[in-house]
Structure formats: structure tokens, C-alpha cells
Scaffold this motif. Structure first.
Motif, PDB file in Angstrom:
ATOM      1  N   TYR A 339       0.889  -1.270  -0.065  1.00  0.00           N
ATOM      2  CA  TYR A 339       0.062  -0.068  -0.015  1.00  0.00           C
ATOM      3  C   TYR A 339       0.815   1.303  -0.074  1.00  0.00           C
ATOM      4  O   TYR A 339       0.484   2.058  -0.714  1.00  0.00           O
ATOM      5  CB  TYR A 339      -0.854   0.038   1.138  1.00  0.00           C
ATOM      6  CG  TYR A 339      -1.775   1.225   1.563  1.00  0.00           C
ATOM      7  CD1 TYR A 339      -2.812   1.470   0.813  1.00  0.00           C
ATOM      8  CD2 TYR A 339      -1.284   2.437   2.071  1.00  0.00           C
ATOM      9  CE1 TYR A 339      -3.875   2.588   1.011  1.00  0.00           C
ATOM     10  CE2 TYR A 339      -2.028   3.541   2.329  1.00  0.00           C
ATOM     11  CZ  TYR A 339      -3.196   3.414   1.866  1.00  0.00           C
ATOM     12  OH  TYR A 339      -3.989   4.727   1.955  1.00  0.00           O
ATOM     13  N   TYR A 340       2.086   1.288   0.838  1.00  0.00           N
ATOM     14  CA  TYR A 340       2.621   2.274   1.003  1.00  0.00           C
ATOM     15  C   TYR A 340       3.547   2.656  -0.211  1.00  0.00           C
ATOM     16  O   TYR A 340       3.428   4.025  -0.834  1.00  0.00           O
ATOM     17  CB  TYR A 340       3.739   2.239   1.976  1.00  0.00           C
ATOM     18  CG  TYR A 340       3.224   2.085   3.402  1.00  0.00           C
ATOM     19  CD1 TYR A 340       1.914   3.016   3.703  1.00  0.00           C
ATOM     20  CD2 TYR A 340       3.666   1.514   4.564  1.00  0.00           C
ATOM     21  CE1 TYR A 340       1.429   2.875   5.006  1.00  0.00           C
ATOM     22  CE2 TYR A 340       3.085   1.259   5.684  1.00  0.00           C
ATOM     23  CZ  TYR A 340       1.942   2.082   6.013  1.00  0.00           C
ATOM     24  OH  TYR A 340       1.597   1.861   7.259  1.00  0.00           O
ATOM     25  N   GLU A 341       3.938   1.612  -1.002  1.00  0.00           N
ATOM     26  CA  GLU A 341       4.697   1.834  -2.374  1.00  0.00           C
ATOM     27  C   GLU A 341       3.591   2.463  -3.351  1.00  0.00           C
ATOM     28  O   GLU A 341       4.159   3.319  -4.173  1.00  0.00           O
ATOM     29  CB  GLU A 341       5.244   0.361  -2.876  1.00  0.00           C
ATOM     30  CG  GLU A 341       6.326  -0.178  -1.852  1.00  0.00           C
ATOM     31  CD  GLU A 341       7.441   0.984  -1.903  1.00  0.00           C
ATOM     32  OE1 GLU A 341       7.773   1.545  -3.151  1.00  0.00           O
ATOM     33  OE2 GLU A 341       8.066   1.262  -1.125  1.00  0.00           O
ATOM     34  N   GLU A 342       2.326   1.708  -3.406  1.00  0.00           N
ATOM     35  CA  GLU A 342       1.620   2.421  -4.307  1.00  0.00           C
ATOM     36  C   GLU A 342       1.192   3.878  -3.856  1.00  0.00           C
ATOM     37  O   GLU A 342       0.915   4.661  -4.786  1.00  0.00           O
ATOM     38  CB  GLU A 342       0.163   1.307  -4.524  1.00  0.00           C
ATOM     39  CG  GLU A 342      -0.703   1.911  -5.473  1.00  0.00           C
ATOM     40  CD  GLU A 342      -1.943   0.994  -5.585  1.00  0.00           C
ATOM     41  OE1 GLU A 342      -2.867   1.232  -6.520  1.00  0.00           O
ATOM     42  OE2 GLU A 342      -1.874  -0.094  -4.872  1.00  0.00           O
ATOM     43  N   GLU A 343       0.997   4.041  -2.712  1.00  0.00           N
ATOM     44  CA  GLU A 343       0.318   5.448  -2.440  1.00  0.00           C
ATOM     45  C   GLU A 343       1.376   6.475  -2.894  1.00  0.00           C
ATOM     46  O   GLU A 343       1.086   7.688  -3.194  1.00  0.00           O
ATOM     47  CB  GLU A 343       0.528   5.529  -1.014  1.00  0.00           C
ATOM     48  CG  GLU A 343       0.054   6.685  -0.250  1.00  0.00           C
ATOM     49  CD  GLU A 343      -0.011   6.778   1.372  1.00  0.00           C
ATOM     50  OE1 GLU A 343      -0.905   7.264   2.009  1.00  0.00           O
ATOM     51  OE2 GLU A 343       0.848   6.204   1.885  1.00  0.00           O
ATOM     52  N   LYS A 344       2.711   6.152  -3.180  1.00  0.00           N
ATOM     53  CA  LYS A 344       3.783   7.033  -3.493  1.00  0.00           C
ATOM     54  C   LYS A 344       3.366   7.608  -4.796  1.00  0.00           C
ATOM     55  O   LYS A 344       3.823   8.570  -5.341  1.00  0.00           O
ATOM     56  CB  LYS A 344       5.089   6.220  -3.577  1.00  0.00           C
ATOM     57  CG  LYS A 344       5.827   5.941  -1.966  1.00  0.00           C
ATOM     58  CD  LYS A 344       7.190   5.363  -2.296  1.00  0.00           C
ATOM     59  CE  LYS A 344       7.651   5.182  -0.801  1.00  0.00           C
ATOM     60  NZ  LYS A 344       9.066   4.318  -0.952  1.00  0.00           N
ATOM     61  N   ARG A 345       2.454   6.734  -5.816  1.00  0.00           N
ATOM     62  CA  ARG A 345       2.524   7.092  -6.957  1.00  0.00           C
ATOM     63  C   ARG A 345       1.502   8.429  -7.140  1.00  0.00           C
ATOM     64  O   ARG A 345       1.382   9.213  -8.137  1.00  0.00           O
ATOM     65  CB  ARG A 345       1.705   6.001  -7.686  1.00  0.00           C
ATOM     66  CG  ARG A 345       2.775   4.866  -7.957  1.00  0.00           C
ATOM     67  CD  ARG A 345       1.838   3.665  -8.572  1.00  0.00           C
ATOM     68  NE  ARG A 345       1.226   4.116  -9.765  1.00  0.00           N
ATOM     69  CZ  ARG A 345       0.072   3.184 -10.241  1.00  0.00           C
ATOM     70  NH1 ARG A 345      -0.074   2.075  -9.491  1.00  0.00           N
ATOM     71  NH2 ARG A 345      -0.691   3.658 -11.082  1.00  0.00           N
ATOM     72  N   TYR A 346       0.603   8.631  -6.082  1.00  0.00           N
ATOM     73  CA  TYR A 346      -0.226   9.551  -5.964  1.00  0.00           C
ATOM     74  C   TYR A 346       0.108  10.809  -4.912  1.00  0.00           C
ATOM     75  O   TYR A 346      -0.903  11.447  -4.563  1.00  0.00           O
ATOM     76  CB  TYR A 346      -1.579   8.856  -5.646  1.00  0.00           C
ATOM     77  CG  TYR A 346      -2.068   7.850  -6.460  1.00  0.00           C
ATOM     78  CD1 TYR A 346      -2.588   7.863  -7.854  1.00  0.00           C
ATOM     79  CD2 TYR A 346      -1.996   6.511  -6.060  1.00  0.00           C
ATOM     80  CE1 TYR A 346      -2.785   6.894  -8.750  1.00  0.00           C
ATOM     81  CE2 TYR A 346      -2.158   5.443  -6.642  1.00  0.00           C
ATOM     82  CZ  TYR A 346      -2.549   5.612  -8.054  1.00  0.00           C
ATOM     83  OH  TYR A 346      -3.009   4.501  -8.781  1.00  0.00           O
ATOM     84  N   ALA A 347       1.271  10.554  -4.508  1.00  0.00           N
ATOM     85  CA  ALA A 347       1.739  11.712  -3.485  1.00  0.00           C
ATOM     86  C   ALA A 347       1.881  12.992  -4.182  1.00  0.00           C
ATOM     87  O   ALA A 347       2.495  13.247  -5.393  1.00  0.00           O
ATOM     88  CB  ALA A 347       3.031  11.251  -3.040  1.00  0.00           C
ATOM     89  N   ALA A 348       1.370  14.209  -3.502  1.00  0.00           N
ATOM     90  CA  ALA A 348       1.311  15.511  -4.118  1.00  0.00           C
ATOM     91  C   ALA A 348       3.178  16.026  -3.975  1.00  0.00           C
ATOM     92  O   ALA A 348       3.776  15.660  -3.161  1.00  0.00           O
ATOM     93  CB  ALA A 348       0.559  16.534  -3.520  1.00  0.00           C
ATOM     94  N   ASN A 349       3.379  16.499  -4.865  1.00  0.00           N
ATOM     95  CA  ASN A 349       4.798  17.021  -5.265  1.00  0.00           C
ATOM     96  C   ASN A 349       5.155  18.037  -4.123  1.00  0.00           C
ATOM     97  O   ASN A 349       6.192  18.147  -3.454  1.00  0.00           O
ATOM     98  CB  ASN A 349       5.149  17.648  -6.774  1.00  0.00           C
ATOM     99  CG  ASN A 349       4.934  16.518  -7.475  1.00  0.00           C
ATOM    100  OD1 ASN A 349       5.294  15.586  -7.393  1.00  0.00           O
ATOM    101  ND2 ASN A 349       4.527  16.910  -8.777  1.00  0.00           N
ATOM    102  N   ALA A 350       4.175  19.275  -4.105  1.00  0.00           N
ATOM    103  CA  ALA A 350       4.543  20.191  -3.040  1.00  0.00           C
ATOM    104  C   ALA A 350       4.173  19.770  -1.596  1.00  0.00           C
ATOM    105  O   ALA A 350       3.120  19.176  -1.225  1.00  0.00           O
ATOM    106  CB  ALA A 350       3.858  21.393  -3.358  1.00  0.00           C
TER     107      ALA A 350
END
Length: 483
Positions: A339-350
Motif C-alpha cells: 500500500y505504501y509503495e502504491e501510495e507514492k504514485r499519488y503523493a502530491a509534489n509540494a
């Protein structure tokens, strides 16, 4: 010519017709085929609808995967699950497929016996959660179809919609009785066969290839001969797999496997004292079985493990490390890391700017996460735990102000030791002496002890001091030192 796809299993081809007389109305042309049909849609066009067999979607369906297993050499084991987690563990262990157990689902979902009390809707809801949790085929226990032939047709279509690869249908009356228990009665042979035919019709109407496992309980309800006759009739009616429950000997198992030899046979290894001999997979294959179910293993060991854990907790302990996975292992099983690895794909840049106070809190949280990781990595042979108190807990006790007479205790350390009655050390824990709330969470047996009073008496003493030394109800020795 224009070709357009109308669904996953068919295409429509439109042909422009030229040179025709222009006469004739709409309707099908005289040509007929099971997979191709021609329809005139206008004076100048022709529609050809053809069914495409073997497309990618159907070839990878749960039923197709199960049929490949049935067609492959050897005997295949399928433990019975009862919820999404147990199904996922079966898949992770490397099994190719699994069963659902009505006995186990009734036990885990209702805490009631498998005597027909659980409903079709409850079983279907649980089954949907199970099939969504895994990618291996799941064979669903559907009891007697939850009614007559018409009810059974609805049941089968519901199981298809829930994602099951196969369905087990039995010939008991309602309310049904659990296998290997008393009080089993079956419907007439004619009704039993008609219900299997209804299941085959429902499968055809659904355009699916779900595997139909026909079970008879006539061995206990009537006789072995009646069970063998019913099995042969089920095969003639279109069942894909045959299953006689509660066969009582190797000889009966061999006689069963000689019935309709081209149809796969299912064995049921009821653990813990059923009527059927418990044989290993090689023995079952030699007799002639193709698939084998283990209906009670997972629910049985789960019940015993929970009972043992509750005894430990009631005695003021926690389950020993060897009896349960670590927190990190549990998180990995449930998919936290994925889950954490996939979550990184949708993390905001700022990232928003943090105030000074927020930054300090964030540092505290990270510090505690680091401690948790260090605790998890320690070996069982050296179970010493150092607890770093977060800033919030430190401030809670007023440790940052000299006006609080108890604040000085934060400079001291409490050491909690737990030694089992077998002489082995189970716990050696050090925490700041002011962190009183945390002690009873770790060692519940200390819940009735006034630790603060003991600390008040010893707060000014220099060096180590034994505050408590006693045995809990389980015979474990608990010692508390002020360092």
C-alpha cells in the motif's frame, strides 16, 4: 465492410449489398449456425453476429483456471477458508485453489453451528469478499442450493456473480445437517438429479463455465449403494466433479472412484475425528481422487490459538513471541508495505511549510517509528526493550517544569522483568519512571498496583531499588526495579 465489436464474446460484421433487387423485408436469412447468425438489418446491409470462443477474458476466468487444475496430473489439495484473510493466507502458502467451508463461515460469522442457520445472502456476501481477496480459484460451499430447483438456479447465478470458480451442491433436505454429524436426511433421488440438471441449465443460461461439484450425503442417510447410484446419475446429469461425504473406509473410497471413471472425484479429509480415514495425498491419488478438501484446519487452529492467547492475557501476560507473527510480519501479510509503495504514485509534489511546533512533533513521531523498528528487529533471545517517550507524553506529566514535584522522576528508569515459571526470561523492559500509563498496557497484571506511591517513596533514593517482586496467577515472576 465494417466490423464492430459488440461484446467480449461476439462481433458484428456489416456488409454492404449491391446489385440486389431491393426487395425483401428484414429478418434472419435461412443460414443457421451455433456460433454465427446472419440478420438482414436493411435493404442494403447484412449483419453477421458470431461468437468467439476461447477469448482472453473467458480463458482466464476463475472457472477456466479451476478446470485446468482438474485436467492436470496428480491430486490437488485445497484448504477451506472462511474469510478474506484466511483465503489470502492459503494463496500465499502456494495452493492453487481453495474451498469455502459453510461450517467455518457459520462459526466465524455467526458463532453458530452449521445446521442451516446461516442464510444464502450471508454466505454469498462472505464469498464475495473471499474471491475479491485472492486470484486463485475458489470453490464455494452452497449447501443444498437454499431451496428447490428454482432457488438453486438463483443460487448458482449468484455464485457466478460473486466470482466463484466452482460450487458444491448437496442433496440434503432443509434444514441441512453438517457433514459427519447425526440427523442427515436426503431428498429423493429423482429430486436430487433434477436439481443438478437445474444447475447445469442455470450455468448455460449465464454463459459461464462454473464447475459444478455434486455432493451426496446418502452414504449416512441411506446406504453406500444409494450414494454410488446417485453419484453416477449426477455425472449423467452434467456434474463436473463427484463427492460422497462421510465415506467410512478405504474400500468405500475405492468403490466411489470406480463410478463414472472419467469424472473427477473429490475427497474430504475432515480433521480431528471424522468418519473418513485421513490419507495423505499420494494415497488419495492412488485410490483415484483428483481434489481434496481440508475443511477444519484453518478454523480449528484459529480457535485454539485465540483460546491460548486469552488465557495468557487473563493471566496478566501477552502471547509469547513464538505464538504469533511480529507486528511487521502482520503488516506485510495485510499488504501495508505494498500500500505504501502504491501510495507514492499519488503523493502530491509540494509539501506545506511546517511551523516550529509542527516540526518538533513530526520529529517525535519519526523517532518513535525508529524505536518500533528497532524493537521488531531484536531477537527473542535478548528481549530488552528501550522505550523513548514522545514529547506529548513527557509534557503530559509536567516534566518540563520545576513546579511539579513529580517531574524529577523522569530522570530515573523503571525496569520491568517477567520470568516464566519454566525459568526462561520473557520480558526485560526499561521505560522512563514517569510513564506510568504505559506500564499496565505492557504488563496488565500491574493494573492494581499503586506504582506512583512506590515511586514517591523511592524517588530520593540513590542507585537501584527493587520495588516489586511477585508471581501472577499463571506462575510467572514479575519484578520492578527503579534505576
Amino acid at each position: 465492410m465494417k466490423v464492430s465489436t459488440v461484446c467480449s464474446a461476439s462481433v458484428t460484421v456489416s456488409l454492404s449489398l449491391s446489385g440486389g433487387s431491393g426487395g425483401g423485408g428484414g429478418g434472419p436469412l435461412p443460414f443457421r449456425s451455433p456460433s454465427v447468425s446472419f440478420l438482414r438489418t436493411s435493404k442494403s446491409s447484412l449483419s453477421i453476429a458470431c461468437s468467439l470462443a476461447g477469448n482472453d477474458a473467458s480463458s482466464s476466468s476463475p472457472a477456466k483456471l479451476l478446470r485446468r487444475i482438474l485436467d492436470s496430473p496428480g491430486v490437488h489439495q485445497g484448504p477451506a477458508c472462511f474469510d478474506a484473510l484466511s483465503a489470502k493466507l492459503v494463496q500465499t502458502a502456494g495452493f492453487q485453489f481453495c474451498f469455502t467451508s459453510g461450517f467455518s463461515i457459520s462459526a466465524s460469522r455467526l458463532a453458530l453451528p452449521d445446521t442451516g442457520l446461516i442464510s444464502y445472502g450471508e454466505i454469498l456476501d462472505q464469498g464475495r469478499l473471499i474471491t475479491q481477496a485472492v486470484s486463485i480459484p475458489v470453490i464455494g460451499d452452497a449447501d443444498n442450493g437454499y431451496g428447490n430447483a428454482m432457488n438453486l438456479k438463483r443460487t448458482l447465478k449468484g455464485y457466478i456473480g460473486a466470482g466463484f470458480a466452482g460450487i458444491i451442491l448437496e442433496d440434503q433436505v432443509a434444514p441441512k445437517a453438517c457433514g459427519h454429524t447425526r440427523g442427515r436426511r436426503v431428498v429423493s433421488r429423482e429430486e436430487a438429479v433434477m436439481k443438478i440438471k437445474a444447475a447445469v441449465d442455470a450455468r448455460r443460461e449465464s454463459g459461464c463455465d462454473i464447475v459444478i461439484v455434486a455432493r451426496t450425503d446418502a452414504r449416512q442417510a441411506v446406504s453406500l449403494d444409494e450414494a454410488l447410484v446417485r453419484s453416477r446419475a449426477f455425472a449423467d446429469a452434467g456434474a463436473d466433479v463427484l463427492f460422497i461425504d462421510a465415506l467410512a473406509s478405504r474400500e468405500e473410497m475405492k468403490a466411489f472412484c470406480e463410478v463414472s471413471p472419467l469424472v473427477p472425484k473429490m475427497a474430504n479429509m475432515l480433521e480431528g475425528g471424522g468418519k473418513t480415514p485421513i490419507l495423505n495425498p499420494m494415497e488419495l491419488e492412488e485410490i483415484g481422487f483428483k481434489i481434496v478438501a481440508y475443511p477444519l484446519s484453518l478454523i480449528g487452529v484459529s480457535i485454539r490459538a485465540m483460546q491460548d492467547s486469552l488465557i495468557a492475557i487473563k493471566g496478566g501476560r501477552i502471547p509469547p513471541p513464538g505464538s504469533m507473527p511480529s507486528f511487521e510480519e502482520i503488516k506485510d501479510i495485510l499488504g501495508f508495505n505494498a500500500y505504501y509503495e502504491e501510495e507514492k504514485r499519488y503523493a502530491a509534489n509540494a509539501s506545506p511549510q511546517l511551523s516550529k511546533g509542527e516540526s518538533s512533533s513530526l520529529y517525535s513521531i519519526r523517532g518513535r517509528d525508529q524505536v518500533d523498528t528497532e524493537q521488531t528487529s531484536q531477537s527473542f533471545k535478548n528481549p530488552i526493550v528501550e522505550v523513548i517517550t514522545p514529547d506529548a507524553g513527557y509534557n503530559k506529566y509536567g516534566a518540563d517544569t520545576s513546579r511539579n514535584p513529580f517531574s524529577g522522576i523522569w530522570s530515573r528508569t523503571l525496569r520491568v522483568k517477567l520470568t516464566g515459571r519454566d525459568g526462561f526470561e520473557k520480558l526485560d523492559l526499561r521505560i522512563p519512571a514517569g510513564f506510568l500509563d504505559g506500564i499496565t498496557n505492557i504488563v496488565p497484571a500491574l493494573g492494581g498496583v499503586n506504582i506512583k506511591e512506590l515511586l514517591d517513596d523511592a524517588a530520593e533514593e540513590v542507585g537501584g531499588k527493587l520495588l516489586l517482586d511477585f508471581e501472577d496467577r499463571m506462575g510467572d515472576r514479575i519484578q520492578i526495579f527503579l534505576e
